[in-house]
Design an enzyme around this catalytic site. Structure first.
Site, short mmCIF file in Angstrom:
data_model
loop_
_atom_site.label_atom_id
_atom_site.label_comp_id
_atom_site.label_asym_id
_atom_site.label_seq_id
_atom_site.Cartn_x
_atom_site.Cartn_y
_atom_site.Cartn_z
N CYS A 284 -4.26 15.51 68.13
CA CYS A 284 -3.57 15.74 67.08
C CYS A 284 -3.86 17.36 66.85
O CYS A 284 -4.80 17.74 66.24
CB CYS A 284 -3.83 14.97 65.69
SG CYS A 284 -2.82 15.57 64.30
N CYS B 123 -4.40 18.04 62.56
CA CYS B 123 -5.46 17.77 61.69
C CYS B 123 -6.54 16.55 62.11
O CYS B 123 -6.79 16.03 61.08
CB CYS B 123 -4.97 17.69 60.40
SG CYS B 123 -3.65 16.35 60.19
N SER B 124 -6.47 16.27 63.19
CA SER B 124 -7.32 15.49 63.88
C SER B 124 -6.92 13.73 63.35
O SER B 124 -7.91 13.12 62.93
CB SER B 124 -8.82 15.60 63.34
OG SER B 124 -9.09 15.88 62.29
N CYS B 125 -5.67 13.59 63.29
CA CYS B 125 -5.21 12.25 63.19
C CYS B 125 -5.83 11.48 64.29
O CYS B 125 -5.74 12.00 65.28
CB CYS B 125 -3.51 12.13 63.15
SG CYS B 125 -2.79 13.15 61.77
#
Lengths: 217, 118
Positions: free
Chosen positions: A117, A120-122
């Site tokens: 991602c 935002c680091s999904c």
């Protein structure tokens, strides 16, 4: 002037990507971030300390959920088909409801999948637990898109030049995870034994499942 | 490394045989902040357990279903309250920060990391 867009409904999921490209974080996510940034600024906590603590304690929503899903798909062709057509339902059916839409992407002999991602680091946490620290790092996020082959090499995965690499950029609405190929030499192994071969990295796409020999070590 | 907190002293902590259970990443983040602040000495573990059970009782008195799903909401509230009580931040500062994060997130196009507000 068009009327202002009504606010999105936010429940338990952590955030939503807005249609204009921005991100609407949930109220609880904003409070957690606000508290953390104030504590970091005042020197009370360090982000690395928090990551280390989470890694120490995080056990339950862990990659073993995903390993169960993958092992089922390896042993049950109908489940595999269901997983690839409606991963959210197929995963929930094994007892791991997640809320977000999950999409399983299957590796083949000629195609390798990698998830990232860039925003935002999904992360597909219902199956994989909390993201590893490197997944959230800026270098991984940007390099996975620009130079996926190089990233895989850094993880010790040297794919043949003929293998096509597909990079899937997760969003809050769609979270991808990789269905790796069943390793050679696993005929006759049952679901529980197969699940032990499935690593977190193989479901992110930065690794392959263990061989039976590696798992025995 | 510093001492591990006595998790067993916490009321109703969602756990299984292997340890705490989290329903979402933010819950783990909130959990880790409380553990880190206790290790740092901002409050004792007993103080923490008291603050948390106060929040839980308060929520139950106001109709919280107490099914475990809301546990970390109480946790976060207790954390915010202790941080304010210890003079680390004011409620206004926290609200201001949350608003700044909100603006930063809304203004960040997909594909770029959300930059923490200054």
């Amino acid at each position: 002037m068009p009327p202002a867009r009504p606010p999105h409904a936010h429940h338990d999921h952590d955030h939503d990507h807005d249609h204009d490209g921005g991100t609407q974080l949930s109220e609880i996510d904003l409070r957690v971030r606000a508290l953390e940034s104030v504590l970091v600024e005042k020197g009370y906590v360090h982000p690395a300390t928090l990551d280390a603590l989470i890694e120490t304690y995080e056990k339950k929503i862990g990659p073993r959920n995903g390993a169960h899903v993958v092992a089922r798909a390896w042993t049950d062709p109908a489940y595999r088909e269901w997983l690839l057509s409606d991963a959210t339902a197929a995963i929930a059916a094994l007892g791991y409801p997640g809320g977000q839409s999950m999409v399983a992407v299957a590796n083949t002999p000629t195609e390798h999948n990698l998830i990232v991602c860039t925003l935002c680091s999904c992360y597909p946490w219902p199956v994989l637990g909390l993201p590893p620290v490197w997944y959230k790092s800026a270098p991984y996020r940007s390099r996975a898109v620009l130079d996926p082959r190089g990233v895989l090499k850094d993880f010790g995965l040297d794919l043949p030049p003929g293998t096509q690499i597909k990079v899937w950029d997760s969003t809050a609405e769609i979270r991808y995870f990789v269905l790796p190929e069943r390793p050679e030499g696993t005929d006759g192994m049952d679901e529980a034994a197969l699940a032990r071969l499935v690593t977190r990295d193989s479901m992110i796409g930065v690794g392959l499942p263990l061989t039976p020999a590696q798992a025995a070590q | 490394m510093s001492t591990r907190p006595a998790l067993s002293e916490l009321p109703d902590l969602p756990c299984d045989a292997e340890g705490p259970v989290f329903g979402a990443p933010w819950e783990a983040q909130a959990f880790a902040m409380a553990v880190a602040l206790q290790q740092k000495g901002l409050f004792s573990w007993t103080e923490w357990a008291d603050a948390l059970s106060t929040e839980i009782r308060h929520a139950q008195a106001h109709g919280d279903p107490d099914t475990g799903e809301t546990y970390y909401r109480h946790w976060l509230r207790a954390l915010e309250r202790l941080v304010v009580e210890k003079g680390v931040a004011t409620p206004g500062r926290l609200a201001e920060r949350a608003a700044a994060w909100n603006r930063a997130a809304l203004e960040t196009p997909h594909g770029r990391p959300i930059v923490p507000p200054a």
